[in-house]
Design an enzyme around this catalytic site. Structure first.
Site, PDB file in Angstrom:
ATOM      1  N   HIS A  58      -9.245  -4.986  11.343  1.00 16.81           N
ATOM      2  CA  HIS A  58     -10.115  -4.810  10.259  1.00 16.81           C
ATOM      3  C   HIS A  58     -11.430  -4.223  10.374  1.00 16.81           C
ATOM      4  O   HIS A  58     -12.373  -3.849   9.711  1.00 16.81           O
ATOM      5  CB  HIS A  58     -10.308  -6.209   9.653  1.00 16.81           C
ATOM      6  CG  HIS A  58      -9.149  -6.782   8.956  1.00 16.81           C
ATOM      7  ND1 HIS A  58      -7.969  -7.103   9.671  1.00 16.81           N
ATOM      8  CD2 HIS A  58      -8.875  -6.992   7.815  1.00 16.81           C
ATOM      9  CE1 HIS A  58      -7.160  -7.662   8.916  1.00 16.81           C
ATOM     10  NE2 HIS A  58      -7.567  -7.663   7.529  1.00 16.81           N
ATOM     11  N   GLU A  85       0.821  -1.245  -0.093  1.00 17.37           N
ATOM     12  CA  GLU A  85      -0.103  -0.128  -0.135  1.00 17.37           C
ATOM     13  C   GLU A  85       0.816   1.371   0.052  1.00 17.37           C
ATOM     14  O   GLU A  85       0.588   2.137  -0.770  1.00 17.37           O
ATOM     15  CB  GLU A  85      -0.991  -0.060   1.223  1.00 17.37           C
ATOM     16  CG  GLU A  85      -2.198  -0.907   0.982  1.00 17.37           C
ATOM     17  CD  GLU A  85      -1.677  -2.487   1.433  1.00 17.37           C
ATOM     18  OE1 GLU A  85      -0.849  -2.491   2.240  1.00 17.37           O
ATOM     19  OE2 GLU A  85      -2.752  -3.240   1.407  1.00 17.37           O
TER      20      GLU A  85
END
Lengths: 458, 334
Positions: free
Chosen positions: A261, A192
């Protein structure tokens, strides 16, 4: 020509220092870059180098002298061959350029903080009647938005993990590879930080990337590029650079995926000047806001929600359908209390409004749609009508979007409030995995009903 | 250290033409004098905050500048004044940004570390160590996407070469064969930490080898060597073969920033570099050897001094930005 050597500033905060030692003595030849003295600052002892070639003609400040102000002449530099008397003509008092005066901030000064330009009225952002609708899922709406904008503009492309061959980790990019090919639907390795930086660099130099994060949680790996590279560059370049880029992905809790998450980044990204942040709830929100985000010449964060991906909503079929960024939507009108929510919490607030209606309380539900800019006008107008406000969000309470909503209500509608503004938030804990605990940690309609009833004095 | 690098092949005549040598000399001297002046203005309190000088490393930007073509993009770290001057940005505009004035490239809103020029395809000026490597890879992605024939030059220090995103970028650039020239400016010290104490990799030019990125180690104090290596590397990038890495062995004479007491190295180390390896003096000696007249140097010295003096005067007299500038340029269209 003889010239004065001035006491240098050797750090961003230095105002004075100690002339610790003269390394050269009067009459010594000095070369540019050679150490001539040692200066003690508040942080360290630093070597002072000669800036020009010459001869140290006269020392004006003895070594060991403390509290020598920056820019005080400390010696005279002669050109080679020049006599020491050449220094006599120097006006050492006025020759030294004074440090530019920094305006000291005086407590209780009459001056107030500079005001920004008046916010444009969101009343101008009228949503036209888009006509016929069809029921589609949020997932389809997002895909359709990207496909429509990619057809419209060759410079738009999608990149992210599993967006191409796999068709999207959550199947949002289904079919895009087939239509647009590898050049415009790019699979990325799981990096990322790197691919977000690359996308920002590409945006700065003339293309319009859409960066999909598999979940917004992973955007933390890339947060430096979102904030420092994408959001700030236009300002730091004095308006020369622009960064037309979209950062999108599912945000907030899904279902039992645990603390790492399951986090809402609404308040994180809404904090940053230079970014726009939208958070769609319905399929129409998703399609209209994502299309607007892709067209926007600024970096836009689109906070989606995994649980909503599969939900169906009516969405305008008009090919030109798009929504304005910065305009909230009143999903349900009411006169007794204003409920402000975004993303999945809009549905929860609507459920609460149903329950309240059964108790004879008419709640107005505002779907924020955009977190930055925030449609304060719609919120305040509603509060002035209902005299009560409850903000609802899935994220944590501390410095959250609710804190901002309540502050705005107090600042701009204090005299209209019949009760203190209230916040309904996710609990102030990392989200637990256990099914029962997770359920207990996230806002539900009953919490909202309770908050409203408390405002009503129950 | 010179023995480890590829020396330029001077067998078939000089690497640089007379015109190229003259241009390189002029540019290196401009950077040197500009930075000396910036140091002085900092000492006088006219430049604030962080200010990182390029003195000693001039051959790197000058040599690469000679090999660049119009339209090529470049990006670097916060030690960026040299890159900007060689990119064709004006000394006035850069110096006025250093003093935080309205005449600066960012109207005073960026400062020493954050300056850009759309016109000269210069993309900053980045204060976050290593960020420019991923961003610069993106500049190359634009070239590949638009097929515009440009390449991107991405400068970073040996300190930044330990950042994770550098290797993420190598991987992406190699995967997608992006026209990207990575230039490590190895000046031996990442702030105050020597390369030996910061990097387990003993040969940074090999750091991109796992990704199949070709590379070379270059004497970054020799402008001809830099030019020759850059020219070959750029041909590789431009021909569609993907990225290339050059490690420039260079040296900074000054501290990391203006407020660096430089206690991590011996003064004699700096003095020796200045006396034996200075890129400007070395080129001058070579030019004299080739018969370039003394009057050339006199003229250039004089011209450069005048440019820098003019830039400093402009930077001191350009007004501070208007208070209304606070709110402009936050977003496009507002």
């Amino acid at each position: 020509m003889a010239s004065p050597i001035l006491m240098p500033a050797l750090s961003p905060t230095m105002e004075e220092g100690t002339l610790a030692r003269w390394v050269k003595k009067e009459g010594d030849a000095v070369r540019s870059g050679e150490v001539i003295a040692e200066i003690e600052t508040d942080k360290a002892t630093m070597e002072m180098e000669a800036a020009e070639d010459g001869v140290l003609g006269r020392i004006l400040i003895d070594e060991g002298t403390e509290h020598v102000a920056v820019n005080t002449p400390i010696a005279v530099l002669l050109e080679e061959g020049e006599d020491a008397s050449a220094a006599d003509g120097l006006d050492l008092g006025s020759k030294a350029k004074p440090t530019p005066k920094v305006e000291k901030i005086v407590p209780n000064a009459a001056a107030s903080a500079p005001q920004g330009p008046a916010q444009r009225s969101t009343a101008e952002l009228v949503e036209p009647e888009w006509g016929e609708t069809a029921d589609i899922t949020v997932r389809e709406a997002l895909r359709d938005a990207m496909a429509a904008e990619m057809r419209r503009d060759e410079d738009v492309f999608l990149l992210g993990e599993e967006v191409a061959q796999y068709q999207g980790a959550y199947k949002v990019s289904q079919g895009l590879l087939d239509e647009f090919g590898e050049k415009r639907v790019m699979d990325m390795p799981i990096t990322e930080h790197g691919f977000t930086g690359m996308a920002v660099g590409a945006a700065l130099s003339g293309v319009k990337p859409i960066v999909e994060f598999m979940t917004m949680n992973f955007s933390l790996q890339a947060v430096d590029h979102i904030i420092n590279s994408a959001a700030k560059t236009r300002y730091m370049s004095g308006g020369q650079m622009s960064c037309p880029i979209v950062f999108r992905g599912p945000n907030g809790a899904a279902a039992r995926v645990g603390a790492q998450h399951s986090q809402c980044f609404g308040s994180w990204y809404a904090h940053i000047p230079g970014l726009k942040v939208v958070a769609p709830w319905s399929a129409a929100d998703a399609k209209g806001l994502l299309r607007a985000a892709i067209r926007d010449p600024n970096p836009v964060v689109v906070l989606e929600n995994e649980i909503l991906y599969g939900k169906k909503f009516p969405c305008p079929v008009d090919e030109d359908f798009v929504l304005p960024i910065g305009k909230a939507k009143i999903e349900r009108e009411g006169k007794d209390v204003t409920l402000v929510a975004f993303s999945i919490m809009v549905g929860v607030a609507l459920e609460a409004a149903e329950q309240l209606a059964a108790q004879g309380i008419e709640a107005e539900v505002i779907n924020l749609r955009s977190l930055r800019p925030l449609d304060t006008e719609t919120i305040i107008k509603s509060v002035k009508k209902t005299n009560r406000i409850v903000s609802v969000e899935e994220g944590w309470p501390v410095a959250g979007i609710g804190s901002e909503i309540c502050t705005i209500a107090v600042e701009q509608a204090f005299d209209w409030l019949d009760a203190p503004p209230a916040r309904v938030c996710g609990l102030d804990i990392p989200l637990p995995y256990a099914a029962n605990l997770e359920k207990l940690a996230l806002p539900k309609p009953e919490w909202i009903v309770e908050a409203v009833r408390k405002q009503l004095g129950d | 250290m010179g023995s480890m690098t590829d020396a330029p092949n001077r067998q078939n005549g000089p690497v640089l033409s007379k015109e190229e040598m003259e241009r390189a000399y002029r540019e290196m001297l401009l950077v040197r004098r500009f930075e000396e002046k910036a140091g002085q203005l900092y000492g006088m309190g006219l430049i604030g905050g962080f200010c990182h000088l390029y003195i000693g490393q001039e051959a790197v930007v000058a040599g690469i500048g000679l090999a660049m073509k119009k339209g090529d993009r470049s990006i670097t770290s916060y030690r960026d004044h040299g890159q900007m001057l060689v990119a064709g940005m004006t000394a006035r505009g850069v110096m006025a940004e250093l003093t935080g004035r309205s005449g600066g490239y960012s109207h005073g809103k960026g400062g020493s570390m954050h300056m850009f020029s759309k016109e000269q395809e210069f993309y900053g000026g980045h204060g976050i160590v290593g960020a420019q490597v991923a961003l610069g890879t993106g500049l190359a992605l634009t070239s590949a996407y638009k097929k515009d024939g440009a390449i991107s030059i991405v400068y970073f220090g040996e300190g930044a070469s330990n950042q994770g995103q550098v290797y993420e970028s190598f991987n992406l650039a190699a995967l997608h064969k992006l026209p990207c020239l990575y230039v490590i400016e190895n000046n031996r010290y990442g702030m105050g930490t020597s390369i030996e104490r910061a990097s387990a990799s003993k040969d940074l030019s090999k750091n991109a080898t796992p990704w199949g990125i070709p590379s070379r180690k270059v004497d970054g104090m020799d402008v001809a060597a830099v030019y020759q290596a850059a020219k070959e590397a750029m041909e590789h990038c431009r021909s569609g073969k993907g990225p290339f890495l050059l490690e420039m062995e260079t040296y900074r004479y000054r501290g990391h920033s203006m407020s660096d007491p430089a206690k991590y190295r011996q003064r004699s180390e700096v003095d020796e570099m200045r006396q034996t390896r200075d890129p400007i003096e070395s080129l001058k000696a070579e030019m004299i050897k080739q018969g370039i007249d003394e009057s050339f140097f006199k003229t250039v010295d004089h011209d450069v001094k005048a440019v820098v003096k003019d830039a400093a005067e402009f930077a001191e007299t350009s007004p501070e930005p208007d208070a209304s500038e606070l709110w402009t340029d936050v977003l496009v269209g507002e």
